[in-house]
Design a protein around this motif. Structure first.
Motif, mmCIF file in Angstrom:
data_model
loop_
_atom_site.group_PDB
_atom_site.id
_atom_site.type_symbol
_atom_site.label_atom_id
_atom_site.label_comp_id
_atom_site.label_asym_id
_atom_site.label_seq_id
_atom_site.Cartn_x
_atom_site.Cartn_y
_atom_site.Cartn_z
ATOM 1 N N VAL A 195 0.634 -1.167 -0.072
ATOM 2 C CA VAL A 195 -0.148 0.081 0.183
ATOM 3 C C VAL A 195 0.894 1.244 0.056
ATOM 4 N N GLU A 196 1.927 1.204 0.894
ATOM 5 C CA GLU A 196 3.011 2.335 1.130
ATOM 6 C C GLU A 196 3.362 2.992 -0.496
ATOM 7 N N ALA A 197 3.914 1.726 -1.132
ATOM 8 C CA ALA A 197 4.286 2.114 -2.689
ATOM 9 C C ALA A 197 3.373 2.538 -3.781
ATOM 10 N N ARG A 198 2.231 2.004 -3.470
ATOM 11 C CA ARG A 198 1.121 2.270 -4.392
ATOM 12 C C ARG A 198 0.860 3.793 -4.109
ATOM 13 N N LEU A 199 0.661 4.087 -2.699
ATOM 14 C CA LEU A 199 0.249 5.714 -2.245
ATOM 15 C C LEU A 199 1.319 6.616 -2.609
ATOM 16 N N ALA A 200 2.508 6.198 -2.498
ATOM 17 C CA ALA A 200 3.778 7.078 -2.993
ATOM 18 C C ALA A 200 3.548 7.483 -4.321
ATOM 19 N N GLN A 201 3.274 6.414 -5.023
ATOM 20 C CA GLN A 201 3.215 6.576 -6.572
ATOM 21 C C GLN A 201 2.153 7.421 -7.117
ATOM 22 N N ASP B 36 2.275 10.972 -8.982
ATOM 23 C CA ASP B 36 1.342 11.037 -10.341
ATOM 24 C C ASP B 36 0.404 12.329 -10.199
ATOM 25 N N LEU B 37 -0.019 12.487 -8.878
ATOM 26 C CA LEU B 37 -1.269 13.331 -8.848
ATOM 27 C C LEU B 37 -0.553 15.013 -8.328
ATOM 28 N N ALA B 38 0.599 14.987 -8.034
ATOM 29 C CA ALA B 38 0.881 16.307 -7.728
ATOM 30 C C ALA B 38 1.206 17.282 -8.799
ATOM 31 N N SER B 39 0.639 18.653 -8.370
ATOM 32 C CA SER B 39 1.152 19.695 -9.194
ATOM 33 C C SER B 39 1.659 20.795 -8.636
ATOM 34 N N GLU B 40 2.959 21.156 -8.797
ATOM 35 C CA GLU B 40 3.781 21.791 -7.843
ATOM 36 C C GLU B 40 3.980 21.500 -6.504
ATOM 37 N N GLY B 41 3.999 20.289 -6.299
ATOM 38 C CA GLY B 41 4.335 19.741 -4.936
ATOM 39 C C GLY B 41 3.065 19.480 -4.043
ATOM 40 N N VAL B 42 1.932 19.907 -4.711
ATOM 41 C CA VAL B 42 0.652 19.694 -3.629
ATOM 42 C C VAL B 42 -0.263 18.773 -4.578
ATOM 43 N N VAL B 43 -0.907 17.823 -3.848
ATOM 44 C CA VAL B 43 -2.001 17.053 -4.322
ATOM 45 C C VAL B 43 -3.328 17.439 -3.592
ATOM 46 N N GLU B 44 -4.057 17.739 -4.492
ATOM 47 C CA GLU B 44 -5.607 18.114 -4.171
ATOM 48 C C GLU B 44 -6.408 16.864 -4.177
ATOM 49 N N ALA C 249 -7.824 6.581 -1.593
ATOM 50 C CA ALA C 249 -8.093 5.214 -1.402
ATOM 51 C C ALA C 249 -8.604 4.597 -2.810
ATOM 52 N N ALA C 250 -9.524 5.428 -3.337
ATOM 53 C CA ALA C 250 -10.270 4.665 -4.711
ATOM 54 C C ALA C 250 -9.292 4.573 -5.772
ATOM 55 N N ARG C 251 -8.225 5.682 -5.574
ATOM 56 C CA ARG C 251 -7.329 5.431 -6.588
ATOM 57 C C ARG C 251 -6.362 4.290 -6.700
ATOM 58 N N ILE C 252 -5.920 3.783 -5.610
ATOM 59 C CA ILE C 252 -5.131 2.692 -5.352
ATOM 60 C C ILE C 252 -5.635 1.489 -4.951
ATOM 61 N N THR D 193 -0.012 17.008 5.710
ATOM 62 C CA THR D 193 -1.352 16.786 5.298
ATOM 63 C C THR D 193 -2.186 18.220 5.775
ATOM 64 N N ASP D 194 -3.309 18.373 4.899
ATOM 65 C CA ASP D 194 -4.322 19.346 5.430
ATOM 66 C C ASP D 194 -5.441 18.691 4.820
ATOM 67 N N ARG D 195 -6.444 19.467 5.277
ATOM 68 C CA ARG D 195 -7.891 19.154 4.774
ATOM 69 C C ARG D 195 -8.017 18.940 3.211
ATOM 70 N N GLY D 196 -8.135 17.666 2.578
ATOM 71 C CA GLY D 196 -8.198 17.838 1.167
ATOM 72 C C GLY D 196 -6.765 18.047 0.395
ATOM 73 N N ARG D 197 -5.793 18.301 1.157
ATOM 74 C CA ARG D 197 -4.370 18.423 0.424
ATOM 75 C C ARG D 197 -3.229 17.582 0.841
ATOM 76 N N VAL D 198 -2.402 17.621 0.139
ATOM 77 C CA VAL D 198 -1.147 16.609 0.721
ATOM 78 C C VAL D 198 0.057 17.329 -0.020
ATOM 79 N N LEU D 199 1.005 18.073 0.825
ATOM 80 C CA LEU D 199 2.336 18.748 0.423
ATOM 81 C C LEU D 199 3.362 17.510 0.364
ATOM 82 N N LEU D 200 3.905 17.436 -0.743
ATOM 83 C CA LEU D 200 5.075 16.539 -0.939
ATOM 84 C C LEU D 200 6.317 17.150 -0.467
ATOM 85 N N ARG D 201 6.754 16.942 0.651
ATOM 86 C CA ARG D 201 7.934 17.414 1.104
ATOM 87 C C ARG D 201 9.236 16.741 0.941
ATOM 88 N N ASP D 202 9.077 15.551 0.409
ATOM 89 C CA ASP D 202 10.403 15.010 0.072
ATOM 90 C C ASP D 202 10.261 14.016 -1.023
#
Length: 215
Positions: A145-151, A155-163, A170-173, A195-204
């Motif tokens: 699961v961790e590997a699928r979530l990381a990928q 894939d979804l990130a735009s300028e380091g942020v996933v909305e 969960a549905a995606r993976i 993480t924030d409500r409805g957002r994930v910031l990619l720090r690394d």
């Protein structure tokens, strides 16, 4: 009316291309519902721009993203419905503003019967989609699961942020919302995301890429 068939469906005879170019092009907003379980396929959608996501919901309410349809791609469920009279089992919703042309079922079957280029395009796209589905099943069955979530985050990130919400991830993976929440919390503790409500910031992102590749 702007011609579209030549670019979207190359190799067609001029008369077939003219019939398709005469079809109306629809512009649908994000979130438009195209079909649901039990519906009958009314036509073959050719996506000209945008993205349609097809998902399956189980008896428990858990949702899994089966595939997305973008320009040049086809919907497996629609092809099966038109060729084998199978009803839809999934839901299709536009993930962004989408332009499409709908080839009515009678015209689709006529072109399948008489147009070798059209038939080849449909079956080639169908074969590609089936290969994608097989890869999805392999990832769900054999990749952590961790590997699928990381990928998915990469894939979804735009300028380091996933909305995206936890349920959407969960549905995606092919997982559960509660599992995603726990995994994101663990990734945050490792400094990979915030993480924030409805957002994930990619720090690394590099760390996420190593996690995705590790499987």
């Amino acid at each position: 009316m702007k011609a579209w068939a030549g670019a979207a469906l190359p190799g067609l005879a001029p008369e077939d291309r003219a019939r398709l170019d005469a079809l109306p092009v629809q512009t649908l907003p994000r979130g438009a519902h195209l079909f649901g379980p039990g519906d009958t396929a009314q036509g073959f959608a050719v996506v000209l721009s945008g993205r349609i996501e097809v998902s399956l919901t189980g008896p428990s309410g858990r949702e899994t993203l089966l595939y997305a349809v973008e320009p040049g791609q086809t919907c497996i469920q629609t092809t099966l419905g038109l060729l084998g009279d199978e009803p839809y089992s999934g839901d299709a919703i536009t993930a962004s503003e989408t332009r499409l042309a709908l080839i009515p079922a009678p015209l689709f079957r006529t072109l399948m019967d008489r147009s070798e280029p059209f038939r080849a395009l449909v079956f080639r796209a169908f074969a590609t989609r089936m290969s994608d589905m097989t890869q999805l099943l392999e990832r769900v069955a054999f990749t952590r699961v961790e590997a699928r979530l990381a990928q998915a985050l990469l894939d979804l990130a735009s300028e380091g942020v996933v909305e995206a919400t936890h349920a959407e991830l969960a549905a995606r993976i092919g997982s559960a919302r509660e599992v995603i929440s726990r995994r994101l919390e663990a990734l945050a503790k490792r400094g990979l995301v915030a993480t924030d409500r409805g957002r994930v910031l990619l720090r690394d992102p590099a760390g996420l890429k190593r996690l995705a590749d590790a499987q």
